[in-house]
Each structure stands twice: as C-alpha cells, then as structure tokens.
Design a protein around this motif. Structure first.
Motif, short mmCIF file in Angstrom:
data_model
loop_
_atom_site.label_atom_id
_atom_site.label_comp_id
_atom_site.label_asym_id
_atom_site.label_seq_id
_atom_site.Cartn_x
_atom_site.Cartn_y
_atom_site.Cartn_z
N THR A 62 21.75 21.04 27.37
CA THR A 62 20.72 21.00 26.34
C THR A 62 21.31 21.34 24.97
O THR A 62 21.00 20.69 23.97
N CYS A 63 22.17 22.34 24.93
CA CYS A 63 22.83 22.71 23.68
C CYS A 63 23.67 21.56 23.14
O CYS A 63 23.63 21.26 21.95
N PHE A 64 24.42 20.90 24.02
CA PHE A 64 25.24 19.76 23.61
C PHE A 64 24.38 18.66 23.02
O PHE A 64 24.66 18.14 21.93
N GLU A 65 23.31 18.29 23.73
CA GLU A 65 22.44 17.21 23.26
C GLU A 65 21.75 17.58 21.95
O GLU A 65 21.66 16.74 21.04
N ASN A 66 21.27 18.81 21.84
CA ASN A 66 20.59 19.25 20.61
C ASN A 66 21.56 19.29 19.43
O ASN A 66 21.21 18.87 18.33
N THR A 67 22.75 19.81 19.64
CA THR A 67 23.74 19.88 18.57
C THR A 67 24.10 18.48 18.09
O THR A 67 24.17 18.22 16.88
N LEU A 68 24.32 17.59 19.02
CA LEU A 68 24.66 16.20 18.68
C LEU A 68 23.52 15.53 17.93
O LEU A 68 23.71 14.90 16.88
N SER A 69 22.30 15.67 18.44
CA SER A 69 21.13 15.07 17.81
C SER A 69 20.89 15.63 16.41
O SER A 69 20.62 14.88 15.47
N GLU A 70 21.00 16.95 16.27
CA GLU A 70 20.79 17.58 14.95
C GLU A 70 21.85 17.12 13.95
O GLU A 70 21.55 16.89 12.78
N HIS A 71 23.08 16.98 14.41
CA HIS A 71 24.16 16.54 13.52
C HIS A 71 23.90 15.11 13.02
O HIS A 71 24.03 14.84 11.83
N ILE A 72 23.54 14.23 13.93
CA ILE A 72 23.28 12.83 13.54
C ILE A 72 22.06 12.76 12.63
O ILE A 72 22.08 12.06 11.60
N THR A 73 21.00 13.49 12.97
CA THR A 73 19.78 13.48 12.16
C THR A 73 20.04 14.00 10.75
O THR A 73 19.61 13.40 9.77
N SER A 74 20.77 15.10 10.64
CA SER A 74 21.04 15.65 9.29
C SER A 74 21.94 14.73 8.50
O SER A 74 21.79 14.58 7.29
N SER A 75 22.87 14.06 9.18
CA SER A 75 23.73 13.10 8.50
C SER A 75 22.92 11.91 7.98
O SER A 75 23.14 11.45 6.85
N LEU A 76 21.97 11.42 8.79
CA LEU A 76 21.13 10.30 8.35
C LEU A 76 20.17 10.73 7.23
O LEU A 76 19.85 9.92 6.35
N GLN A 77 19.73 11.97 7.25
CA GLN A 77 18.83 12.45 6.20
C GLN A 77 19.54 12.55 4.86
O GLN A 77 18.90 12.48 3.80
#
Length: 158
Positions: free
Chosen positions: A62-77
């Motif tokens: 869960t930590c891996f998926e959340n970290t990856l998702s948050e990184h991609i989302t913040s990069s797209l923002q």
C-alpha cells in the motif's frame, strides 16, 4: 546345520536389495521444487525507502502504491494543461519493475477524449516516473524478481 547355512545364504543374497539407496537426481528435486513454488506471488513487493518503517507485506504494498500515485499526481499537477472541454478520466498505467528496480511503461490506457485534449499525457507520466526516488525490486525466495502492476490515475481537468 546345513539347512541353517543355506537359509542364511539365501537371506544374505536377497537382503542386499533392502539396503540399496534410491538415487534422486538433482533434476527431479528441481522439478519438484518448481511445482511447489507459487510463481504468481512475491515474498516482498517493490518498495521505496520511505516504506521501510512498515511491518507487513500488505502495508508495504500500500505504501509503494500510494507513494507512486502521489508522485505521479503531484508531477501532473505541476504541469500547465489547457483543455477545451472538461476531462474526468481514470488512466490505467501498466508498468513493469525490473530486477534492478527500473520502471518500464508497458501500456497507458486512456479514453479518446483525454488523448485528444492532452496529447502529451503519456510523456508527462513517463517524465514523472523518471524523477521517482530509487525503487527496490520485489523479492521472491531471496532473489530480486521482475513484477508488473496496474495503477489507476484519476485525471480531472476543468
């Protein structure tokens, strides 16, 4: 006495079969081991160093998926995206993590409207993956292994 001697001779001659050890080849052992291993599961999921504090396998995943998702989302923002119509889409990112922790995009599933309105979306996602912190690969039987994931990314642009 002679009958006893013949009887002992027969027993000695036939008892050798009971002491012969059956030889098992290394190939037989290897094939049996392959049957017992569940190749669809890993012992440890890929991870980032920030996930080391978690104890269980599911917490680390869960930590891996959340970290990856948050990184991609913040990069797209951080990107400036101009569209002519509102976009509300879930992009599915299919990627692979190698034995060395390298991420390779296999496929990005998105609808036609998103692809038309944001033609650079695939490049944006790929560049966000290039700025990830070090990824530690999945482990199976104390060996790093290749794994594949699907990660949904929600794209909402007004």
């Amino acid at each position: 006495m002679q009958k006893l001697f013949v009887f002992l001779l027969i027993i000695c001659a036939t008892s050798c079969e009971y002491f012969n050890a059956k030889k098992i080849t290394s190939e037989t052992i290897y094939n049996e081991e392959l049957k017992m291993v569940n190749w669809n599961a890993v012992d440890t999921y890929p991870t980032f160093s920030v996930c080391d504090t978690f104890e269980t396998k599911n917490e680390k995943k869960t930590c891996f998926e959340n970290t990856l998702s948050e990184h991609i989302t913040s990069s797209l923002q951080n990107e400036i995206i101009i569209v002519s119509q509102d976009i509300d889409d879930t992009v599915v990112l299919e990627f692979q993590i190698s034995e060395r922790g390298e991420i390779t995009i296999k496929h990005i599933n998105l609808n036609a409207v998103t692809a038309f309105e944001i033609p650079e979306i695939k490049n944006m996602i790929a560049s966000s993956l290039n700025t990830l912190p070090q990824v530690f690969p999945a482990i199976k039987r104390n060996q790093p292994v290749k794994t594949e994931f699907k990660l949904p990314i929600v794209i909402a642009v007004n």
